[in-house]
Design an enzyme around this catalytic site. Structure first.
Site, mmCIF file in Angstrom:
data_model
loop_
_atom_site.group_PDB
_atom_site.id
_atom_site.type_symbol
_atom_site.label_atom_id
_atom_site.label_comp_id
_atom_site.label_asym_id
_atom_site.label_seq_id
_atom_site.Cartn_x
_atom_site.Cartn_y
_atom_site.Cartn_z
ATOM 1 N N HIS A 15 0.853 -1.187 0.000
ATOM 2 C CA HIS A 15 0.000 0.000 0.000
ATOM 3 C C HIS A 15 0.894 1.244 0.000
ATOM 4 O O HIS A 15 0.688 2.166 -0.765
ATOM 5 C CB HIS A 15 -0.904 -0.042 1.233
ATOM 6 C CG HIS A 15 -1.800 1.148 1.377
ATOM 7 N ND1 HIS A 15 -2.833 1.201 2.256
ATOM 8 C CD2 HIS A 15 -1.792 2.344 0.760
ATOM 9 C CE1 HIS A 15 -3.450 2.377 2.168
ATOM 10 N NE2 HIS A 15 -2.827 3.080 1.278
ATOM 11 N N GLU B 264 0.834 8.259 -3.690
ATOM 12 C CA GLU B 264 1.743 7.840 -2.617
ATOM 13 C C GLU B 264 3.046 8.638 -2.663
ATOM 14 O O GLU B 264 3.599 9.003 -1.628
ATOM 15 C CB GLU B 264 2.030 6.335 -2.703
ATOM 16 C CG GLU B 264 0.822 5.457 -2.365
ATOM 17 C CD GLU B 264 0.370 5.572 -0.903
ATOM 18 O OE1 GLU B 264 1.224 5.563 -0.003
ATOM 19 O OE2 GLU B 264 -0.851 5.679 -0.671
ATOM 20 N N HIS C 201 3.586 10.876 0.526
ATOM 21 C CA HIS C 201 4.562 10.292 1.455
ATOM 22 C C HIS C 201 5.996 10.308 0.917
ATOM 23 O O HIS C 201 6.934 10.528 1.659
ATOM 24 C CB HIS C 201 4.176 8.842 1.770
ATOM 25 C CG HIS C 201 2.782 8.709 2.306
ATOM 26 N ND1 HIS C 201 2.435 9.124 3.573
ATOM 27 C CD2 HIS C 201 1.649 8.214 1.748
ATOM 28 C CE1 HIS C 201 1.141 8.886 3.781
ATOM 29 N NE2 HIS C 201 0.637 8.335 2.685
#
Ligand SMILES: *[C@@H]1O[C@H](CO)[C@@H](O)[C@H](O)[C@H]1NC(C)=O
Ligand SMILES: *[C@@H]1O[C@H](CO)[C@@H](O)[C@H](O)[C@H]1NC(C)=O
Ligand SMILES: *[C@@H]1O[C@H](CO)[C@@H](O)[C@H](O)[C@H]1NC(C)=O
Length: 245
Positions: free
Chosen positions: A57, A104, A108
């Site tokens: 993920h 993502e 992040h």
């Protein structure tokens, strides 16, 4: 003389401390490698998949969020690892799209990139894949006889399998049953590493204050907002690939 020393010490202290004060999000101390169980994800999101291994993920720093919005995702920078990305870090909702990776990266990856070891898209995504293979969660569970099944497991059996192998506390998350239900469904597992990529406990230590962002984290792109830490006293369902998927 003495006052000069004091002034120098004061200034040194100020310069050492000030970047952290001005930008607390610069400093992360650990990374969370988050794994999804695709069958659970697709039960919630109503997608279909025959994937029967844990998928990636994300790789999330414990502090920081959207650290550099001008650092655009560029798929051609990770061309050589795309086959692996598609297999182990799939977008279960839109298998042909790179939106999930882009999300993502921006949310992040741009924060992880504060570390030299992760300061490019290629480094960030390859490191996530490397850790994913190293930890090999699907095999660890299988080797402890925890396999997808219509039978249920005790939470203790699942936790013991994971903890006894890695030797650290991970975060095991479930979808909790509707009112009156008796079984929780295994959905997401987080494994934590420090700045040197060594395994560490996922729970916060007393020395450390976790950012609210991480504690409340749920990535809208990948749903799962109804995941939370599994209940220790409730049986666990680890859903297999349906016969007709
Ligand atoms: C899963 O689905 C893909 C795409 O339809 C297919 O190519 C693959 O063989 C299937 N794998 C299994 C194990 O059924
Ligand atoms: C943000 O990313 C851009 C593009 O890679 C880069 O030129 C810039 O230096 C970065 N800014 C910061 C604050 O890291
Ligand atoms: C993406 O990266 C490639 C390879 O470095 C480069 O040629 C291309 O211009 C980049 N695309 C964008 C939109 O920045």
């Amino acid at each position: 003389m003495r006052s000069i020393t004091v002034a120098v010490l004061f200034c040194t202290g100020y310069f050492l401390l000030s970047p952290a004060f001005a930008h607390p999000w610069r400093e992360w101390t650990r990374l969370i490698l988050t794994h999804t169980w695709p069958q659970t994800f697709c039960n919630v999101e109503q997608c279909k998949t025959n994937i029967s291994y844990w998928t990636l993920h994300g790789l999330w720093p414990n502090s920081g969020n959207m650290c550099n919005s001008s650092w655009h995702f560029n798929e051609s920078l990770i061309k050589d690892i795309l086959p692996e990305m598609e297999k182990f870090w799939p977008d279960l909702l839109m298998p042909l799209s790179s939106e999930f990776w882009e999300y993502e990266w921006l949310k992040h990856g741009t924060c992880a990139a504060k570390a030299e070891s992760l300061n490019s898209q290629h480094k960030y995504f390859s490191k996530a894949l490397e850790l994913y293979h190293k930890f090999d969660l699907s095999s660890v569970l299988r080797n402890h006889q925890i396999v997808p099944s219509e039978e249920h497991y005790t939470f203790d059996a699942v936790e013991t399998a994971i903890t006894s192998f890695y030797g650290v506390k991970t975060k095991i998350q479930c979808i909790h049953p509707q009112k009156g239900g008796q079984v929780q469904t295994l959905g997401q597992i987080e494994i934590c590493v420090d700045q040197d990529f060594q395994l560490i406990n996922c729970e916060k230590s007393s020395k450390e204050v976790w950012s609210n962002e991480i504690l409340l984290q749920s990535d809208p792109v990948s749903g799962h907002s109804d995941l939370s830490v599994c209940d220790h006293s409730m049986p666990v369902y680890y859903p297999p690939v349906p016969h007709r998927w």
